[in-house]
Design an enzyme around this catalytic site. Structure first.
Site, PDB file in Angstrom:
ATOM      1  N   HIS A 124     -10.686  25.002   0.462  1.00 32.70           N
ATOM      2  CA  HIS A 124     -10.786  25.507  -1.048  1.00 32.70           C
ATOM      3  C   HIS A 124     -10.916  24.556  -1.859  1.00 32.70           C
ATOM      4  CE1 HIS A 124      -9.148  29.314   0.440  1.00 32.70           C
ATOM      5  NE2 HIS A 124      -8.324  28.811   1.366  1.00 32.70           N
ATOM      6  N   GLU A 176     -14.349  16.774  -9.016  1.00 28.71           N
ATOM      7  CA  GLU A 176     -14.114  17.203 -10.570  1.00 28.71           C
ATOM      8  C   GLU A 176     -14.921  18.120 -11.097  1.00 28.71           C
ATOM      9  OE1 GLU A 176     -11.695  14.967 -12.154  1.00 28.71           O
ATOM     10  OE2 GLU A 176     -11.582  13.449 -10.528  1.00 28.71           O
TER      11      GLU A 176
HETATM   12  C1  LIG Z   1     -15.279  10.937  -2.560  1.00 26.29           C
HETATM   13  C2  LIG Z   1     -14.321  12.210  -2.931  1.00 26.29           C
HETATM   14  C3  LIG Z   1     -13.250  12.011  -3.540  1.00 26.29           C
HETATM   15  C4  LIG Z   1     -12.547  13.312  -3.941  1.00 26.29           C
HETATM   16  N1  LIG Z   1     -11.166  13.006  -4.424  1.00 26.29           N
HETATM   17  C5  LIG Z   1     -10.379  14.386  -4.373  1.00 26.29           C
HETATM   18  C6  LIG Z   1      -9.028  14.051  -5.258  1.00 26.29           C
HETATM   19  O1  LIG Z   1      -8.474  12.905  -5.413  1.00 26.29           O
HETATM   20  N2  LIG Z   1      -8.377  15.114  -5.160  1.00 26.29           N
HETATM   21  C7  LIG Z   1      -8.881  16.358  -5.063  1.00 26.29           C
HETATM   22  O2  LIG Z   1      -7.985  17.481  -5.000  1.00 26.29           O
HETATM   23  N3  LIG Z   1      -9.918  16.704  -4.468  1.00 26.29           N
HETATM   24  C8  LIG Z   1     -10.842  15.601  -4.504  1.00 26.29           C
HETATM   25  N4  LIG Z   1     -12.223  15.713  -3.814  1.00 26.29           N
HETATM   26  C9  LIG Z   1     -12.616  17.008  -3.700  1.00 26.29           C
HETATM   27  C10 LIG Z   1     -13.388  17.526  -4.600  1.00 26.29           C
HETATM   28  O3  LIG Z   1     -12.960  17.805  -5.774  1.00 26.29           O
HETATM   29  C11 LIG Z   1     -14.126  18.865  -3.981  1.00 26.29           C
HETATM   30  O4  LIG Z   1     -15.062  18.153  -2.891  1.00 26.29           O
HETATM   31  C12 LIG Z   1     -15.039  19.680  -4.982  1.00 26.29           C
HETATM   32  O5  LIG Z   1     -14.126  20.469  -5.891  1.00 26.29           O
HETATM   33  C13 LIG Z   1     -16.082  20.601  -4.451  1.00 26.29           C
HETATM   34  O6  LIG Z   1     -15.181  21.563  -3.399  1.00 26.29           O
HETATM   35  P1  LIG Z   1     -15.913  21.528  -2.031  1.00 26.29           P
HETATM   36  O7  LIG Z   1     -16.114  20.103  -1.521  1.00 26.29           O
HETATM   37  O8  LIG Z   1     -14.882  22.363  -1.033  1.00 26.29           O
HETATM   38  O9  LIG Z   1     -17.260  22.411  -2.291  1.00 26.29           O
HETATM   39  P2  LIG Z   1     -17.362  24.055  -2.169  1.00 26.29           P
HETATM   40  O10 LIG Z   1     -16.562  24.671  -3.237  1.00 26.29           O
HETATM   41  O11 LIG Z   1     -17.411  24.489  -0.894  1.00 26.29           O
HETATM   42  O12 LIG Z   1     -18.922  23.760  -2.528  1.00 26.29           O
HETATM   43  C14 LIG Z   1     -20.050  23.781  -1.795  1.00 26.29           C
HETATM   44  C15 LIG Z   1     -21.491  23.994  -2.771  1.00 26.29           C
HETATM   45  O13 LIG Z   1     -21.396  25.337  -3.281  1.00 26.29           O
HETATM   46  C16 LIG Z   1     -21.451  25.476  -4.614  1.00 26.29           C
HETATM   47  N5  LIG Z   1     -20.658  26.527  -5.243  1.00 26.29           N
HETATM   48  C17 LIG Z   1     -19.241  26.511  -5.157  1.00 26.29           C
HETATM   49  N6  LIG Z   1     -19.028  27.903  -5.600  1.00 26.29           N
HETATM   50  C18 LIG Z   1     -20.102  28.357  -6.328  1.00 26.29           C
HETATM   51  C19 LIG Z   1     -20.698  29.600  -7.077  1.00 26.29           C
HETATM   52  N7  LIG Z   1     -19.373  30.422  -7.623  1.00 26.29           N
HETATM   53  N8  LIG Z   1     -21.625  29.764  -7.371  1.00 26.29           N
HETATM   54  C20 LIG Z   1     -22.722  28.912  -7.131  1.00 26.29           C
HETATM   55  N9  LIG Z   1     -22.492  27.762  -6.160  1.00 26.29           N
HETATM   56  C21 LIG Z   1     -21.224  27.362  -5.922  1.00 26.29           C
HETATM   57  C22 LIG Z   1     -20.895  24.084  -5.104  1.00 26.29           C
HETATM   58  O14 LIG Z   1     -21.361  23.779  -6.241  1.00 26.29           O
HETATM   59  C23 LIG Z   1     -21.581  23.156  -3.872  1.00 26.29           C
HETATM   60  O15 LIG Z   1     -22.786  22.899  -4.034  1.00 26.29           O
HETATM   61  C24 LIG Z   1     -13.026  14.723  -3.673  1.00 26.29           C
HETATM   62  C25 LIG Z   1     -14.317  14.801  -3.274  1.00 26.29           C
HETATM   63  C26 LIG Z   1     -15.089  13.537  -2.759  1.00 26.29           C
HETATM   64  C27 LIG Z   1     -16.210  13.617  -2.174  1.00 26.29           C
END
Ligand SMILES: Cc1cc2nc3c(=O)[nH]c(=O)nc-3n(C[C@H](O)[C@H](O)[C@H](O)COP(=O)(O)OP(=O)(O)OC[C@H]3O[C@@H](n4cnc5c(N)ncnc54)[C@H](O)[C@@H]3O)c2cc1C
Length: 390
Positions: free
Chosen positions: A142, A369
């Site tokens: 998530h 973010e």
């Molecule tokens: C280096 C790094 C540091 C981080 N640090 C933190 C932290 O300190 N704390 C924390 O809680 N999180 C952290 N994160 C996590 C980050 O916030 C998430 O990776 C981000 O919210 C996206 O979630 P996901 O990677 O699961 O991608 P997903 O939600 O699986 O999305 C994958 C792709 O699908 C697209 N997508 C998703 N939903 C939709 C939709 N409804 N319509 C169209 N496209 C969509 C997205 O834009 C993306 O391109 C970090 C991530 C990285 C890479």
């Protein structure tokens, strides 16, 4: 007085709106980055480490929780925080991330949603860099949809029992305190969880190709018990962690300008000094059009960031304002970094120069973010009044 090519990167001289104190903070941070960060960042990026020995200096500059009042925090203006992020991220997104996570994602929720006892206990130590925090919202399954989280907190007498996993968490593995967001029978709540609690286990993610000068990890909670006094009493919905993200995204909007400016300035000085075909590369029309486009994009991005600063100080800043600037400015930063990298030829692919490192970092900054798509959907909803997330 005529401007040098580098000083032209503040093309509309927007920094004139800064107060004397904001200008001083900008210069202090820029000097720190030039003297103490730039010489070591390439090695840390290659090693995949953050220079922990710089934390006391970062704290001494008042950068940790700098926009918060009281409890040992600097109480600086929103603009000062933004400009500090701009200068930090010109050094590296990992450096700005360290400061953002500590101040906006870990100290802000305590300051905004915590009890007086929690604020008095944790904030002075966090401002001093003695306690390092991490912010656990994202889970393995998530990310963009945190309201679907499966981490659970169950009340047992005067305690809470937490179970679940958080992944992609900045500073997990080196943090002393985790801000954990969990679902309960009464909705989403935030908890302060010391990382040495029994049942809490953190691991560094090793194979990252981006934001390498920042530690990113995952943590697991297996029946971790915290007292009710470690729950943030005023965090009562998913809006609480989202408000922390808004604080941090504000810093990203400024930080991305620093990335773009750094890449533009490096490409410009490189091309002014490197002759090919009998004259400096910067003397060719194709190069000049690229510099003109880069500078225009940076100026637009800087205008958006500075306006966010003004709106925040007037308490008129709304999440959709931040979405536009975060989305736009990250795009400018990654495009500028890639263009600058190409304009530096083979040398551009080494860690001796910043653009390729910045371009790799921006892949993460565009993702965390709120991704580019999610911020587009937030704007789309604001424009049409029709949510298109599902
Ligand atoms: C280096 C790094 C540091 C981080 N640090 C933190 C932290 O300190 N704390 C924390 O809680 N999180 C952290 N994160 C996590 C980050 O916030 C998430 O990776 C981000 O919210 C996206 O979630 P996901 O990677 O699961 O991608 P997903 O939600 O699986 O999305 C994958 C792709 O699908 C697209 N997508 C998703 N939903 C939709 C939709 N409804 N319509 C169209 N496209 C969509 C997205 O834009 C993306 O391109 C970090 C991530 C990285 C890479």
């Amino acid at each position: 007085m005529s401007q040098t090519p580098a000083s032209l990167s503040d093309f509309y001289e927007m920094d004139e709106v800064l107060s004397d104190e904001e200008t001083m903070i900008r210069d202090t941070v820029a000097t720190f980055v030039a003297k103490e960060w730039d010489p070591i960042v390439g090695d840390h990026f290659e090693a995949g480490t953050f220079p922990m020995e710089l934390i006391p200096t970062i704290a001494d500059m008042g950068l940790l929780g700098m926009h918060l009042d009281g409890y040992g925090c600097a109480g600086a203006s929103a603009m000062a925080y933004g400009v500090a992020c701009r200068e930090l991220e010109a050094g590296d997104s990992g450096l700005r991330s360290f400061v953002s996570v500590q101040g906006s994602l870990c100290m802000f929720p305590i300051w905004r949603y915590g009890s007086t006892e929690q604020k008095e206990h944790w904030l002075p130590r966090m401002a001093a860099g003695e306690v390092i925090g991490c912010f656990g919202l994202t889970e393995p399954d998530h990310g963009s949809d945190p309201a679907s989280m499966t981490t659970r907190a169950v009340r047992r007498g005067d305690s809470w029992i937490l179970n679940g996993a958080k992944r992609w968490i900045t500073n997990a593995g080196l943090a002393d305190l985790a801000i954990v967001w969990a679902n309960t029978d009464d909705g989403f709540r935030g908890f302060l969880v010391p990382t040495d609690s029994p049942g809490f286990e953190a691991r560094k993610i090793q194979n990252k190709l981006s934001l390498r000068a920042s530690v990113t990890g995952e943590f697991y909670m297996d029946d971790v018990e915290v007292p009710e006094s470690m729950r943030l009493p005023d965090a009562l919905s998913i809006g609480a962690p989202l408000s922390c993200l808004s604080e941090a995204r504000f810093g990203i909007a400024f930080g991305a300008v620093g990335v773009a400016r750094c890449c533009y300035e490096q490409a410009l000085s490189y091309q002014l000094e490197r002759p090919q075909f009998g004259k400096p590369l910067a003397g060719f029309q194709i190069s000049q059009i690229k510099f003109a486009d880069m500078l225009t994009d940076i100026t637009n991005a800087n205008l958006q960031a500075m306006r966010l600063g003004q709106l925040k100080e007037q308490h008129r800043l709304r999440p959709h304002h931040i979405s536009m600037a975060k989305r736009h400015n990250c795009r400018v930063a990654i495009d500028t970094a890639r263009t600058a990298r190409a304009m530096m030829g083979a040398n551009g692919v080494s860690t001796e120069y910043a653009p390729m490192r910045h371009a790799a970092n921006m892949e993460s900054v565009m993702t965390y973010e709120g991704t580019e798509e999610i911020h587009g959907l937030i704007l789309g909803q604001q424009i049409t009044n029709i949510p298109a997330f599902r």
